[in-house]
Enzyme design. Structure first.
Site, PDB file in Angstrom:
ATOM      1  CG  ASP A 229      -2.313   0.787   1.025  1.00  0.00           C
ATOM      2  OD1 ASP A 229      -2.002   1.685   0.010  1.00  0.00           O
ATOM      3  OD2 ASP A 229      -3.428   0.865   1.524  1.00  0.00           O
TER       4      ASP A 229
HETATM    5  C1  BGC Z   1      -5.151   3.396   0.325  1.00  0.00           C
HETATM    6  C2  BGC Z   1      -5.117   2.298  -1.081  1.00  0.00           C
HETATM    7  C3  BGC Z   1      -4.938   3.204  -2.403  1.00  0.00           C
HETATM    8  C4  BGC Z   1      -3.375   3.993  -2.337  1.00  0.00           C
HETATM    9  C5  BGC Z   1      -3.291   4.632  -3.454  1.00  0.00           C
HETATM   10  C6  BGC Z   1      -3.561   4.284   0.065  1.00  0.00           C
HETATM   11  O1  BGC Z   1      -3.855   5.119   1.046  1.00  0.00           O
HETATM   12  O2  BGC Z   1      -5.007   2.530   1.122  1.00  0.00           O
HETATM   13  O3  BGC Z   1      -6.389   1.841  -0.956  1.00  0.00           O
HETATM   14  O4  BGC Z   1      -5.010   2.433  -3.369  1.00  0.00           O
HETATM   15  O5  BGC Z   1      -3.445   4.597  -1.177  1.00  0.00           O
HETATM   16  O6  BGC Z   1      -3.942   5.702  -3.795  1.00  0.00           O
END
Ligand code: BGC
Length: 759
Positions: A229
């Site tokens: 993530d």
């Molecule tokens: C979120 C993800 C997301 C990523 C990119 C993160 O903070 O938890 O779900 O895909 O950011 O935006």
């Protein structure tokens, strides 16, 4: 296109390999031009394509794309085909916007209704969530676009989501928190998986080799790559070693250097890096086989979003007022009638191609009725009595009032959990005041997770759960209000009476860095059913404008082998006057098990569309997994021979038929007896039983002599035989050492050798 990946790997420098395993920008991988390695482009996800025009930015407005309903609504459709179709549409938009991998879907469990990101997740039930995720992934990937199944694993809250340690026992992890991922991985083979931010049992998910390598890659056979993530990696080398292939976002020069140095210093085996490179290259070259050209049909996708919203909205209450007909004056009250609340805040936030405004859509369908609007509540958290007074006066003068209540984003969003399950103070006061003067009041709520309704639900005529309904949801609401569409959604999560009733209540949201999943397997209806806690609306519940009858329930065999499974069928008849759809649910209740199990668990479902008077036979196959549970001693899913009730149901509490079947386990389990095994464990184990049976009489006799066998003789006042069976064999023997020819430990070791030797 060069695709001899092994050859490419041999040609890559160490620096190029390290760079490939780290993003080049916020949304792209690092290309290697000299070897023809292209960049891979990813975008959020999950219910729309959030393509940010500047790859270096994480936060600027994205290009317009279709905002489909969010996962709470999607799951409430219980319609695999429809979610697959949505996947195809998402892929078309990815192709038009040059996106290789869509970051979604999210399949985490709704452990508590307070989870800030619950709107982005499907269900409290891993079977349903896994089915929905698999359908979406299969739809997207059928068009040559990848997905990122997220957030692996146990992102069940937003409080301290970047660091919290989710402490979960192994069986709960397997049966609840991993099961949806497992289903999606096995049924749909997502190209990528995204790890979560949090720790799981003490180790960051991004560095957790048990989760990433042992379970996901080895046990489930996941062949794609695992990405972090955004910002989830603390120790890059530990993460690579654990199986985390791609760190995002980039650029991260420092990390690339660290990887290079680690290999040079012998801290990281280059073969580990090569394996991540191999996985990333495989997906990158696969992605480039799909030419990213062309456009998509925005109107058709808007229409699909409309159809999904129609099927996902859930009619929670109807005293007969709905569908609305022949009303001359309709009071439309509530900000969200004018400002549609159709999605949540955070990384999934979409810039929609267009938005259907509920008020306008009602106007189109309300024939000649006169519509009067009042905002009812402010956009902020102030209390404004004037707005309530205005709403009351238009409601009183109208024939019917439709109240639009949207949970504001300061109460519900990615990034923070909800503090309670309540609407705003003003919204509650508004509903009460309006319904007092106008009994014909319909409440339409737009939210991502359950809200408490006890203060006002008895006073209103009807309630529609409109969810975060996507950009076309305004049309869907009008369709349902006026009966153009017969509601067919059912809840994918329980609506509890009050927060205090929820299973995680006393273990939420954790403290001093850890959250203990103390309720274990018992989340959602598994808890309410087992504990017999009354709920507002049960899992699987939803009303229709027609009625359905279930008849002729059958099973393909009353006795069957676990590996063969069994097929359940039932006739469903539309007994009302309108066409409609019914969601038939099959739950399994284990009559006797060596371990605790929830009262019942969802193991199959089907959605069936029926004209008035029409009957269709619904067949649902139940496989090995429908009857098994995860046994931590055997470290595998096991079945036990015995009787199971198969419950054919219209909701988790509306059981229409019960059939009892007998399962025969074909498993030949290894002997897991050890020095601490109890007498009961010895005698219930096939091998242990064979070894201990000839001795048990003597042991009982020895024990009787040592302790006496009835209450009168027993100076301790306890029934020692009761305790006897649940004592380790070695402990029983310790008390009887005077009768033994060898030390108790040696004797048990000897018996263990004999038991383990039996085939
Ligand atoms: C979120 C993800 C997301 C990523 C990119 C993160 O903070 O938890 O779900 O895909 O950011 O935006």
């Amino acid at each position: 296109m060069p695709e001899d990946i092994e050859k490419i790997i041999t040609q890559m420098t160490l620096e190029e390999k390290a760079a490939l395993c780290t993003g080049a920008t916020a949304w792209t991988s690092t290309p290697v031009d000299r070897l023809g390695i292209p960049e891979l482009i990813v975008s959020d996800g999950p219910h729309g394509v959030r393509k940010v025009p500047d790859v270096n930015s994480m936060a600027i407005a994205s290009l317009p794309s279709t905002c489909f309903p969010t996962a709470s609504c999607l799951a409430s459709t219980w319609n695999r085909d429809l979610i697959y179709e949505m996947g195809e549409a998402l892929a078309e938009e990815c192709i038009a916007m040059n996106v290789d991998v869509l970051l979604g879907p999210g399949v985490n469990m709704k452990r508590s209704p307070l989870g800030g990101r619950n709107f982005e997740y499907f269900s409290e039930d891993p079977y349903l969530a896994g089915e929905m995720a698999a359908s979406m992934i299969n739809g997207v990937q059928s068009k040559g676009v990848g997905t990122a199944l997220k957030h692996f694993a146990a992102n069940n809250q937003e409080f301290q989501r970047f660091s919290i340690n989710a402490v979960i026992d192994e069986r709960t992890l397997r049966e609840i928190y991993l099961a949806g991922f497992e289903k999606a991985v096995k049924q749909a083979e997502p190209w990528t998986v995204m790890c979560s931010y949090n720790k799981v049992n003490g180790t960051f998910a991004s560095q957790n080799s048990y989760l990433l390598t042992d379970i996901l890659k080895k046990e489930w056979g996941f062949e794609g790559f695992i990405m972090s993530d955004w910002g989830a990696v603390r120790d890059r080398i530990a993460a690579l070693k654990a199986g985390l292939d791609w760190e995002m976002p980039g650029p991260q020069e420092r990390r690339v250097k660290a990887v290079v140095e680690a290999v040079r210093n012998g801290v990281l085996d280059e073969a580990v890096l090569d394996e991540s490179v191999r996985r990333i290259l495989n997906i990158t070259f696969r992605a480039k086989k799909t030419p990213k050209t062309g456009t998509y049909n925005a109107d058709a996708h808007h229409e699909l979003a409309h159809k999904i919203a129609n099927e996902g909205m859930v009619l929670l209450k109807n005293n007969g007022l709905l569908p609305l007909k022949n009303h001359e004056h309709i009071a439309i009250i509530g900000q969200s009638a004018e400002n549609a609340h159709f999605q949540g805040g955070g990384s999934s936030h979409i810039n929609p191609t267009k938005v259907a405004v509920p008020f306008n859509e009602i106007k189109k369908q309300a024939d000649d009725a006169e519509l009067i609007y009042a905002p009812g509540y402010p956009m902020d958290d102030t209390f404004q009595q004037g707005l309530i007074d205005e709403a009351v006066s238009i409601a009183r003068a109208a024939d019917v009032a439709v109240l639009f209540i949207a949970l504001p984003s300061y109460k519900e969003s990615e990034g923070y959990d909800r503090a309670d399950m309540d609407l705003t103070e003003q919204q509650i006061a508004l509903i009460k005041a309006v319904s007092k003067v106008q009994p014909k009041t319909v409440v339409v709520i737009n939210n991502g997770a359950p809200v408490v309704m006890s203060e006002w639900i008895d006073g209103v005529a009807a309630v529609i759960e409109g969810w975060m309904m996507g950009q076309a949801g305004g049309i869907a609401i009008a369709d349902i209000l006026f009966g153009k569409v017969n509601p067919s959604g059912k809840l994918a999560e329980t609506f509890p009476m009050r927060l205090e009733d929820t299973p995680a209540y006393i273990n939420w949201p954790g403290e001093t860095g850890a959250v203990h999943y103390g309720e274990g397997l018992f989340i959602g209806y598994r808890y309410y059913d087992t504990k017999k806690v009354p709920v507002l609306f049960p899992f699987g519940y939803g009303l229709s404008y027609t009625t359905f009858e279930y008849s002729h329930p059958k099973v393909s065999a009353s006795t069957f082998k676990d590996v063969e499974g069994v097929t359940v069928s039932v006739d469903v008849t539309n007994t009302g006057r309108l066409a409609g759809a019914e969601i038939v649910q099959v739950y399994v209740h284990d009559r006797e098990c060596s371990l605790a199990r929830p009262e019942k668990e969802l193991k199959g479902f089907a959605k069936v569309f029926l004209e008035p008077g029409e009957t269709k036979t619904v067949s649902i196959k139940l496989d090995f997994r429908a009857f098994s549970f995860y046994n931590v001693e055997y470290k595998q899913w096991i079945t036990e021979t015995g009787e199971f009730d198969i419950l054919i149901a219209a909701s988790s509490t509306d059981i229409r038929h019960k059939l009892t079947v007998r399962l025969e386990s074909t498993l030949d389990l290894p002997c897991v007896l050890d020095i601490e095994s109890t007498i009961r464990e010895w005698v219930t184990d096939r091998r242990g039983n064979a070894v201990l049976t000839p001795l048990i009489k003597n042991i009982v006799e020895m024990n009787r002599q040592s302790f006496g066998d009835d209450q009168e003789k027993d100076a301790t006042g306890m029934d020692t035989m009761e305790m006897f069976y649940d004592m380790p064999l070695v402990s029983v023997l310790m008390f009887n050492q005077k009768f033994l020819s060898m030390p108790p430990e040696e004797m048990v070791e000897d018996l263990l050798r004999q038991a383990h030797a039996i085939k």
